[in-house]
Motif scaffolding. Structure first.
Motif, short mmCIF file in Angstrom:
data_model
loop_
_atom_site.label_atom_id
_atom_site.label_comp_id
_atom_site.label_asym_id
_atom_site.label_seq_id
_atom_site.Cartn_x
_atom_site.Cartn_y
_atom_site.Cartn_z
N ARG A 40 0.53 -0.76 0.06
CA ARG A 40 -0.29 0.25 0.01
C ARG A 40 0.90 1.37 -0.06
O ARG A 40 1.10 2.43 -0.63
N LEU A 41 2.42 0.86 0.91
CA LEU A 41 2.86 1.93 0.67
C LEU A 41 3.47 3.02 -0.64
O LEU A 41 3.50 3.90 -1.23
N GLU A 42 3.86 0.93 -1.47
CA GLU A 42 4.71 1.15 -2.60
C GLU A 42 3.68 2.25 -3.48
O GLU A 42 3.92 3.48 -4.41
N GLY A 43 2.53 1.85 -3.28
CA GLY A 43 1.68 2.23 -3.75
C GLY A 43 0.84 3.80 -3.64
O GLY A 43 0.57 4.28 -4.89
N ALA A 44 0.98 3.93 -2.70
CA ALA A 44 0.47 5.93 -2.52
C ALA A 44 2.01 6.60 -3.15
O ALA A 44 1.29 7.36 -2.95
N VAL A 45 3.03 5.87 -3.36
CA VAL A 45 4.24 6.58 -3.17
C VAL A 45 3.83 7.55 -4.56
O VAL A 45 4.01 8.21 -5.14
#
Length: 163
Positions: A40-45
């Motif tokens: 999710r973090l990678e997606g948000a970035v």
């Protein structure tokens, strides 16, 4: 554009020790939750990179830059906890490198000096500078603040005074 840095409902958040955990669930469940958080973090970035800054108002950019700085601080605290755990478990050894510092250098793409500095910071936050650890996790201070305090209070006598 408004940047929400508050934890979302159901999102994994670090516990009191800063580590992501389940409070008793199995390691596989923890691994899955951890991987999901990273995804999710990678997606948000990726979304943030794709959105870009073109056309965003100055006020939104200023607010976003401040919010992002806080998130970066918090991520630094999480990464530090990860480094301490990796070193304790010696899980870095499977990579084939000879030292933990070399593993950190290769895995992070940092220079040898920066990789070692990050390790020393993480170790200090877990032992001598625990009060700063909470401030870093909350985004109230930044890695550079921790490094300065670590340098200033480098002797055993000063470390005792600090605590």
């Amino acid at each position: 554009m408004s940047v929400d840095v508050s934890p979302r409902l159901g999102a994994a958040t670090p516990g009191d020790d800063g580590r992501f955990g389940s409070g008793g669930r199995g390691r596989a469940a923890d691994d899955g939750r951890f991987a999901e958080c990273l995804d999710r973090l990678e997606g948000a970035v990726s979304d943030l990179v794709q959105a870009g800054v073109s056309g965003v108002s100055g006020e939104a950019l200023v607010d976003g830059a401040a919010a992002l700085a806080k998130v970066i601080s918090r991520l630094g605290a999480v990464r530090g906890n990860m480094l301490v755990a990796i070193e304790e478990e010696e899980s870095w050894r499977v990579s084939g490198v000879r030292t933990f510092a070399q593993w950190n250098e290769k895995s992070s793409g940092q220079s040898p000096a920066a990789a070692m500095k990050e390790i020393k910071r993480a170790q200090a936050l877990g032992t001598d500078l625990q009060h700063l650890s909470a401030a870093l996790k909350n985004g109230e201070v930044f890695a550079e603040h921790v490094d300065i305090v670590r340098r200033v209070f480098s002797t055993p006598v000063l470390k005792g005074k600090l605590s």
